[in-house]
Design an enzyme around this catalytic site. Sequence first.
Site, mmCIF file in Angstrom:
data_model
loop_
_atom_site.group_PDB
_atom_site.id
_atom_site.type_symbol
_atom_site.label_atom_id
_atom_site.label_comp_id
_atom_site.label_asym_id
_atom_site.label_seq_id
_atom_site.Cartn_x
_atom_site.Cartn_y
_atom_site.Cartn_z
ATOM 1 N N ASP A 10 0.820 -1.205 0.000
ATOM 2 C CA ASP A 10 0.000 0.000 0.000
ATOM 3 C C ASP A 10 0.860 1.264 0.000
ATOM 4 O O ASP A 10 0.336 2.377 0.110
ATOM 5 C CB ASP A 10 -0.907 0.014 1.229
ATOM 6 C CG ASP A 10 -0.130 -0.067 2.539
ATOM 7 O OD1 ASP A 10 0.802 -0.896 2.628
ATOM 8 O OD2 ASP A 10 -0.437 0.693 3.478
ATOM 9 N N TYR A 26 1.326 0.126 16.101
ATOM 10 C CA TYR A 26 2.706 0.527 16.345
ATOM 11 C C TYR A 26 2.803 1.405 17.590
ATOM 12 O O TYR A 26 1.858 2.119 17.930
ATOM 13 C CB TYR A 26 3.241 1.321 15.157
ATOM 14 C CG TYR A 26 3.386 0.529 13.889
ATOM 15 C CD1 TYR A 26 4.549 -0.171 13.607
ATOM 16 C CD2 TYR A 26 2.351 0.486 12.959
ATOM 17 C CE1 TYR A 26 4.685 -0.891 12.436
ATOM 18 C CE2 TYR A 26 2.473 -0.239 11.782
ATOM 19 C CZ TYR A 26 3.648 -0.920 11.534
ATOM 20 O OH TYR A 26 3.782 -1.638 10.369
ATOM 21 N N LYS A 48 -0.150 -6.704 13.859
ATOM 22 C CA LYS A 48 1.195 -6.427 13.347
ATOM 23 C C LYS A 48 1.810 -5.312 14.183
ATOM 24 O O LYS A 48 1.135 -4.339 14.534
ATOM 25 C CB LYS A 48 1.095 -5.983 11.889
ATOM 26 C CG LYS A 48 2.371 -5.398 11.299
ATOM 27 C CD LYS A 48 2.118 -4.938 9.866
ATOM 28 C CE LYS A 48 3.338 -4.303 9.237
ATOM 29 N NZ LYS A 48 3.096 -3.923 7.814
#
Length: 265
Positions: free
Chosen positions: A25, A144, A174
């Site tokens: 992406d 994150y 993730k």
Amino acid sequence: MTTTGLDARLDRIGTDGTYVIVPMDHGLTMGAVTGLKDIESTIDGVTSGGADAVLTQKGIAPRVHEHKNGKGYIVHLNGSTTIGPDENDKRLTGTVEEAIRVGADAVSFHINVGSDHEPDQLSQLAELTDDATRFGIPVLAMAYARGPGVDSTDAESLGHAVRLAEELGADIVKTGYSGDAASFEHVVESTRLPVVIAGGSKGTDRETIEMVRGVMDAGGAGVSMGRSIFQHEDPEAIATAVAGVVHDDLEATEALAEAGLALEA
């Protein structure tokens, strides 16, 4: 809540509970960088090499399906650009329904835990997982540790980020890598979700594969690795090496050798 549809779609984007996902992406974020101009060839290479799924923004879907060799497809639902005022300010770019219409097996969403934009992204992720549950489609949360004063490799912060993803209803999470298997164990143990890592900036082949080995040694479930794979001079070979570690439990040297990559790289 698990459903037949959810389980079936998770199978399409993984292999026996492990995942080699290649996000592409970055065209929205960075433009048509190396590996993304002829994205069709890159998709064919990485899926031929052993990637379980590729990931793009919704508009690239017509360029994906004919080239993914029967592998899974994930549509990313927020984004930002490197030339905009704040790259951490990820804005919604699609919906679960739109992703389904373009043939997605799963959706993904990026949240920067600790950033000024965390409150809005947190609410959006919570709404997204509720919407996805109605359709039985998995959510990959890219959680994150990023923001003022936040160490993006700190295991405690990463552990908080992955737990947040579970608390909000994601199916896979993730995050960044803490630097070694011993510290990453805390991250994996912070959630019952499968944990996969980002690749970050492209390193040497050995650095990449040893990082993947560390994740698996810590109990992780694989990778969601973009530039380290799609910008490689041989995307199929590096995908083969990564899949060798994730799917076949190879050691780094063995995985590099079986992929035909130089051991000193």
